[in-house]
Design a protein around this motif. Structure first.
Motif, PDB file in Angstrom:
ATOM      1  N   ALA A   1       6.048 -10.099  -4.448  1.00 50.45           N
ATOM      2  CA  ALA A   1       5.923  -8.501  -4.736  1.00 50.45           C
ATOM      3  C   ALA A   1       6.746  -7.810  -3.469  1.00 50.45           C
ATOM      4  N   ASP A   2       7.520  -7.027  -3.765  1.00 54.70           N
ATOM      5  CA  ASP A   2       8.038  -5.961  -2.623  1.00 54.70           C
ATOM      6  C   ASP A   2       7.126  -4.862  -2.557  1.00 54.70           C
ATOM      7  N   ILE A   3       6.623  -4.302  -3.522  1.00 53.45           N
ATOM      8  CA  ILE A   3       5.867  -3.219  -3.707  1.00 53.45           C
ATOM      9  C   ILE A   3       4.404  -3.388  -4.478  1.00 53.45           C
ATOM     10  N   ILE A   4       3.356  -3.243  -3.878  1.00 56.13           N
ATOM     11  CA  ILE A   4       2.323  -3.325  -4.549  1.00 56.13           C
ATOM     12  C   ILE A   4       1.167  -2.015  -4.594  1.00 56.13           C
ATOM     13  N   ILE A   5       1.008  -1.525  -6.027  1.00 60.50           N
ATOM     14  CA  ILE A   5       0.528  -0.571  -6.324  1.00 60.50           C
ATOM     15  C   ILE A   5      -1.012  -0.678  -6.825  1.00 60.50           C
TER      16      ILE A   5
END
Ligand code: C5P
Length: 433
Positions: free
Chosen positions: A301-305
């Motif tokens: 993952a590049d971005i984890i929210i």
């Protein structure tokens, strides 16, 4: 890049050597569709000229706090004619946003301390609440590192000023270091993401990039959402009222912005739209299951929210079958802490990875708690909602969020739909330094 079509932008130019690039910034703004009024300080005019700025913006340039001293005075509007002494108020009120590029160390100090005796800081001070002010600091590295400059910037960020950070590169001094103003097209790209309507999944080819390049194209986003249910026995559980609506909105908006999206969702009502939009969905029950599912996805993952409302405690032992009510008036359950998934994954956070947490807080100290979590959980951004706010939080279709970033920004947003909140959050992610 989001379009700046029909946006009225004030470009403030202050006395940093990078002011030589200000006409190029004005040209980029115009190419993105904006109508641009340049305002320059005396210092700025040591490095560029009113003629160059006027030519680039196609409009007269304001070079003095005295309205009579404009370069190529514009035909005043009726309101300006009535009160030309307060031209700065009319100009500021007519603008959709103001960009100060470059913003010198002194201008940063003036904005922080409320010194408005040049045309640029005067106009900035006159912007109505809610009109974005975006500054692009540019200076030599040693100036950039001054405690005063850093403290002033941190203060401005806390008070809602957006900062497009300088980059490392060759400086006017001949040295190489931090403090160089980014290239005009990069500035305008970031500025447009702050100012333009949040959706903007695709936009025109104002800067020559192919039309329709979504902002999150090529990014892998992992989102968690909904509650977790921690079993007491086969039929009972400990859970919470999280609906997963915020996570679903984030997943769908991320898709619209071009990302490859995986949503790990706790037990909640289904969202048929998710599959239609191409979101890859994994459903889980407990915090432990959510942790396993997240662990399987983080590496790519590049971005984890992390917007899930994970139960903080679970029964130490879940009973098999259905527990008997028993004769007693009370019963005791022993609870154990669930894994803090967010804290776990941020321990092995890659430098290129962005991790965003959520914080549901209450009371006057809500913001302090949220900021503390941002630091303790090593996050790039935290999205806070205060449970005291009407219409915000679990179950509602609306939310009222305040975003804090690692670099000190505080963005308080009004009550808006969860879709709109999702757009705002994702847009802020795309402009993180
Ligand atoms: O510490 P607190 O629970 O308020 O932190 C909230 C943030 O941490 C949210 O982003 C939530 O998804 C995440 N969290 C988690 N695992 C937990 C508790 C919270 O990932 N067990």
């Amino acid at each position: 890049m989001p379009s700046l079509e029909n946006k009225r932008i004030i470009l403030g130019v202050t006395g940093s050597i990078a002011a030589i690039k200000a006409p190029a910034v004005a040209r980029e703004l115009v190419r993105a569709g904006a109508s641009v009024t340049c305002v320059a300080t005396d210092g700025a005019l040591q490095f560029t000229t009113a003629e160059e700025l006027s030519e680039a913006s196609g409009q007269p340039v304001i070079i003095s706090i005295f309205s009579g001293q404009e370069h190529h005075p514009p035909a005043p509007s009726s309101s300006q004619r009535r009160g030309s002494d307060v031209w700065h108020v009319h100009l500021a009120r007519s603008a959709d946003a103001m960009l100060i590029a470059p913003c010198s160390a002194s201008a940063i100090g003036m904005l922080r301390t409320g010194i408005y005796d040049n045309a640029v800081t005067l106009v900035a001070a006159s912007l109505p609440k809610g009109t974005p002010l975006v500054i692009v600091p540019a200076m030599d590295e040693d100036m950039w590192l001054q405690a005063a400059v850093q403290e002033n910037l941190a203060w401005l960020k806390r008070h809602g000023v957006f900062v497009i950070e300088p980059v490392v590169g060759k400086l006017a001094s001949g040295l190489t270091g931090m403090g160089r103003m980014p290239e005009p097209e990069d500035i305008v790209e970031k500025f447009a993401r702050i100012v333009a309507p949040a959706s903007s999944p695709v936009s025109g080819s104002a800067n020559g990039e192919p039309a329709g390049t979504p902002a999150l194209q090529g990014k892998r986003i992992l989102i968690t959402g909904g509650p977790t249910y921690e079993p007491i026995d086969a039929v009972r559980f400990i859970g919470n009222r999280s609906s997963g609506k915020m996570a679903a909105a984030l997943a769908i908006e991320s898709k619209h912005m071009g990302a490859d999206v995986t949503l790990i969702l706790g037990p909640t009502t289904p969202f048929p739209l998710l599959e239609k939009e191409g979101v890859s969905l994994r459903t889980v029950g407990t915090a432990e299951e959510m942790l396993q599912a997240v662990n399987a996805e983080t590496a790519t993952a590049d971005i984890i929210i992390m917007s899930a409302a994970v139960a903080d405690f679970a029964p130490e032992h879940a009973s098999e079958g259905k527990m008997k009510k028993g004769a007693g008036e009370t019963m005791t359950l022993t609870l154990k802490k669930t894994p803090d998934i967010l804290a776990e994954i941020s321990k092995s956070k890659r430098p290129d990875q962005i991790i965003v947490g959520f914080a549901l807080e209450k009371g006057d100290e809500a913001e302090d708690y949220a900021r503390k979590k941002l630091l303790e959980k090593n996050l790039d951004m935290i999205v806070m909602n205060n449970i005291a706010d009407e219409g915000a939080g679990f179950g509602y279709d609306t939310n009222k969020i305040t975003i804090f970033t690692k670099s000190g920004e505080r963005i308080a947003l009004p009550l808006m739909s969860k879709e709109q909140c999702a757009k705002e959050i994702l847009n802020r992610i795309t402009i993180l330094p």
